[in-house]
Scaffold this active site. Sequence first.
Site, PDB file in Angstrom:
ATOM      1  N   HIS A 126       0.913  -1.371  -0.096  1.00  0.00           N
ATOM      2  CA  HIS A 126      -0.539  -0.227  -0.008  1.00  0.00           C
ATOM      3  C   HIS A 126       1.321   1.171  -0.248  1.00  0.00           C
ATOM      4  O   HIS A 126       0.659   1.852   1.081  1.00  0.00           O
ATOM      5  CB  HIS A 126      -0.703  -0.357   1.276  1.00  0.00           C
ATOM      6  CG  HIS A 126      -1.818  -0.805   1.288  1.00  0.00           C
ATOM      7  ND1 HIS A 126      -2.785  -0.943   1.866  1.00  0.00           N
ATOM      8  CD2 HIS A 126      -1.700  -2.418   1.086  1.00  0.00           C
ATOM      9  CE1 HIS A 126      -3.813  -1.979   1.849  1.00  0.00           C
ATOM     10  NE2 HIS A 126      -3.019  -2.920   1.642  1.00  0.00           N
ATOM     11  N   GLU A 164     -11.419  -0.171  -7.872  1.00  0.00           N
ATOM     12  CA  GLU A 164     -12.326   0.895  -8.380  1.00  0.00           C
ATOM     13  C   GLU A 164     -11.410   2.018  -9.239  1.00  0.00           C
ATOM     14  O   GLU A 164     -10.032   2.191  -9.299  1.00  0.00           O
ATOM     15  CB  GLU A 164     -12.128   2.221  -7.268  1.00  0.00           C
ATOM     16  CG  GLU A 164     -12.879   1.464  -5.779  1.00  0.00           C
ATOM     17  CD  GLU A 164     -13.206   2.734  -4.652  1.00  0.00           C
ATOM     18  OE1 GLU A 164     -13.876   2.182  -3.627  1.00  0.00           O
ATOM     19  OE2 GLU A 164     -12.587   4.157  -4.581  1.00  0.00           O
TER      20      GLU A 164
END
Length: 359
Positions: free
Chosen positions: A151, A237
């Site tokens: 991340h 997304e």
Amino acid sequence: MTPTRRTLLAAALGAAALLTGLVPPSSAATAPASEPTGVTTLSTGWTIPWGTAWLPDGSAALVTERDTFTVYKVTPSGTRTRVGTVPNSQTTGGEGGLMGVAVDPGWATTRHVYFMHTSSEGNRIARMTYDGTTLTGYTTIVRGIRKARYHNGGRLAFGPDGYLYASTGDAQVTSLAQDRNSLNGKILRMTKDGRPAPGNPFGTLVYSLGHRNPQGLAFDERGRLWEAELGQNSRDELNLIKPGANYGWPACEGTCGVAGMTDPKKTWGVAEASPSGIAVADGAVYMASLRGQRLWRIPLDAGTEEVGTATAYYVGTYGRLRTVTTVPGAKHLWLSTTNADGNGGQPAGSDRILEVTIG
């Protein structure tokens, strides 16, 4: 023949062609949208090529290797030349290392190139000088981006406004994405020396918030910023980024309809996407997918903020796809694999850069 009879005959011929399969149904109303028409291998022998950025004159692109911290010049024909390394870089045993690269739009004058990379204290954005042959100098322009094994975000892109945009991950601390005082879980917007760009919504580097692990940034023909990010267990997304908007993480993964939070324009299950880089070409977003091992094409509506039906290409053919980049002056895309990243099961040197034609 009268106009009426001519019109009726044309309609009848068109219907017959559709029925016999001579004309695809989409061509009956409008010309078919451009789409990938072919793919070839441009360059081989890579180990986790992560970022790609073209020089403004289109003579070559700079490509970063994540774990070796090496930068290469690659010509349109695929010739590769090592131009240097980015100092102070280190891996995280996961997805950190030398990641994004962006070339100053004024490179012909400044010779500046920007990198996002992991260092001993965290993720940094740094500037170096590239004279066309060698990388030299090193200046850190942004510190304080927390790092983690995963991340880390890492993408850089210059906008049509001349400012530098960067994507940062939540560094596996989900609360950071909603913390306006943190640089993590954000899209950042800055001047070329790392200061908050004029007009930023909070007076800081933060441009948007509520992101988990954004790795795709690209501007469309209308100057709008699109972003792709990896979800956790449910939905990946594609977002249309607006200043000050909150994209929901960790309260939302995918569409959730919570007041004050902005829903994505498109979502996918994580097994069919896990997106990294994106590019905009010929009215569509192209999205490289890691776990999904495919290239997605998502058409943009020229008159609205909506997107059309997504289509997948090369499913499982080339493995994990990391970065997709438009080729200046040509209807081509460069598409890089990262099958040597520990998740693809391939050895060092097994990655490649592909060239995709669209039309």
